[in-house]
Scaffold this motif. Structure first.
Motif, PDB file in Angstrom:
ATOM      1  N   GLY A 145       0.775  -1.229   0.000  1.00  0.00           N
ATOM      2  CA  GLY A 145       0.000   0.000   0.000  1.00  0.00           C
ATOM      3  C   GLY A 145       0.807   1.279   0.000  1.00  0.00           C
ATOM      4  O   GLY A 145       0.232   2.373   0.040  1.00  0.00           O
ATOM      5  N   LEU A 146       2.128   1.183  -0.061  1.00  0.00           N
ATOM      6  CA  LEU A 146       2.986   2.374   0.002  1.00  0.00           C
ATOM      7  C   LEU A 146       4.018   2.350  -1.120  1.00  0.00           C
ATOM      8  O   LEU A 146       4.732   1.364  -1.303  1.00  0.00           O
ATOM      9  CB  LEU A 146       3.712   2.437   1.342  1.00  0.00           C
ATOM     10  N   LEU A 147       4.084   3.443  -1.854  1.00  0.00           N
ATOM     11  CA  LEU A 147       5.121   3.609  -2.872  1.00  0.00           C
ATOM     12  C   LEU A 147       5.670   5.022  -2.731  1.00  0.00           C
ATOM     13  O   LEU A 147       4.985   5.999  -3.034  1.00  0.00           O
ATOM     14  CB  LEU A 147       4.527   3.401  -4.275  1.00  0.00           C
ATOM     15  N   HIS A 148       6.904   5.117  -2.247  1.00  0.00           N
ATOM     16  CA  HIS A 148       7.552   6.416  -2.028  1.00  0.00           C
ATOM     17  C   HIS A 148       8.731   6.505  -2.991  1.00  0.00           C
ATOM     18  O   HIS A 148       9.612   5.641  -2.994  1.00  0.00           O
ATOM     19  CB  HIS A 148       8.026   6.530  -0.580  1.00  0.00           C
ATOM     20  N   VAL A 149       8.733   7.548  -3.834  1.00  0.00           N
ATOM     21  CA  VAL A 149       9.740   7.667  -4.889  1.00  0.00           C
ATOM     22  C   VAL A 149      10.452   8.999  -4.759  1.00  0.00           C
ATOM     23  O   VAL A 149       9.801  10.039  -4.580  1.00  0.00           O
ATOM     24  CB  VAL A 149       9.090   7.567  -6.289  1.00  0.00           C
TER      25      VAL A 149
END
Length: 277
Positions: A145-149
Motif C-alpha cells: 500500500g505504500l510507494l515512495h519515490v
C-alpha cells in the motif's frame, strides 16, 4: 511525484528500511559513479543457477556496506546477500535479502540498467523493499500500500503502450511468441530495472521467460514486486503465485503488468517447447 494514473504516494518519508539505508545508498551511488569513470577488473563466478556471470570488487564493496548497516539496524534478522553464495539457501521466515548490484554485466557494458535492491521479509512474505537506480537518481521505498519515490521520473526511459520489457537473451523468443499481437518486446537487462519501470508507469509490462538453465533468485525481485503491487499492478510466476504476497524463492519465470494481462502475455509463462530449447 505522483505516478501516471495512480494516486499520489503517501506523504511519509518512505519505509523504515528506506530510512535505514538512505545514507548507505548515497555512498553506494558514489562508489558506483567512481567505478563507471574508471571500471575495475571483472572475474567470472559460478552463479546459484549453475552458469557463469561476472563479479567485481565493486559488488563485494557494496555488499559489505549494505549488510553491515542492516546487521546493526536489524540485529535479530538474518541478512542473506548474493555474493559469496554457491547455492540458494533455505530462507528463514524473517530475513533481509540483498542484491548489492543487480546488473553487473550491464554496468560493465556501459548500460544504465542496473540497480541495488533490498527486501525485508517478515513471516515469509515481502514486507518492505528498497530499489535504488543510481544511473537515473531514482530511489523507491515500498511496502504493501505504500510507494515512495525520490527523483525525477522523466529521467527514466519511457516505453510505449505495447512494450514488453524482457531480458536481452529472451527478446527473440518473445518476438516469435508475440508475433501478430500488439506487444513489442524491448530488451532491458535486469529484473529490478524491468519491474521498476512497470511500477513507475514507464512501461506497461515486463517478463522473464521460462528458459532451460535460467531463473531468478529470491533476492532478484521481491522488493520490485512490492513496488508493482503498491502501484496497482501485479506480478506472478509460472505457478500463478502473486510474488508480492508469496515467500521469495527461485523462479523459472515471471510476468509483471500494470493492468490485467491479456492471453498473449499470460501464455509467455507456459513451459518452453522443444523448439525453444
Amino acid at each position: 511525484m505522483p505516478l501516471p494514473d495512480q494516486p499520489p504516494p503517501q506523504p511519509v518519508a518512505g519505509t523504515l528500511l528506506g530510512r535505514v539505508l538512505r545514507q548507505t545508498l548515497d555512498a553506494c551511488r558514489q562508489d558506483i559513479a567512481a567505478f563507471r569513470k574508471a571500471p575495475g577488473a571483472a572475474r567470472d563466478k559460478l552463479s546459484v543457477h549453475g552458469g557463469r556471470e561476472p563479479v567485481t570488487d565493486l559488488d563485494l564493496a557494496l555488499q559489505d556496506r549494505i549488510t553491515n548497516v542492516l546487521a546493526r539496524a536489524f540485529p535479530k534478522t538474518p541478512v542473506i546477500a548474493e555474493e559469496g553464495l554457491a547455492a540458494i539457501p533455505r530462507l528463514p521466515d524473517d530475513c533481509l535479502l540483498v542484491d548489492p548490484l543487480d546488473g553487473t554485466a550491464a554496468l560493465l557494458a556501459g548500460s544504465s540498467e542496473f540497480a541495488v535492491a533490498v527486501c525485508l521479509v517478515r513471516s515469509g512474505i515481502p514486507a518492505e523493499g528498497v530499489i535504488d537506480l543510481p544511473a537515473y537518481d531514482i530511489r523507491i521505498s515500498t511496502a504493501p500500500g505504500l510507494l515512495h519515490v525520490t527523483g525525477d521520473l522523466t529521467r527514466l526511459p519511457l516505453h510505449g503502450p505495447g512494450a514488453l520489457l524482457t531480458s536481452p537473451r529472451h527478446a527473440d523468443t518473445a518476438r516469435t511468441l508475440l508475433s501478430g499481437t500488439r506487444w513489442s518486446p524491448q530488451p532491458v537487462a535486469t529484473a529490478s530495472v524491468k519491474m521498476s519501470l512497470v511500477a513507475l508507469g514507464r512501461a506497461p509490462a515486463a517478463a522473464y521467460l521460462p528458459q532451460p538453465g535460467g531463473g531468478a533468485a529470491p533476492w532478484d525481485y521481491p522488493a520490485a514486486a512490492l513496488a508493482i503491487a503498491a502501484a496497482g499492478g501485479t506480478v506472478h510466476d509460472t505457478a500463478g503465485r502473486d510474488l508480492a504476497r508469496s515467500r521469495p524463492a527461485r523462479l523459472d519465470g515471471w510476468l509483471a503488468t500494470r493492468d490485467q494481462p491479456d492471453a498473449a502475455l499470460a501464455a509467455l509463462l507456459s513451459p518452453p517447447t522443444p523448439a525453444d530449447r
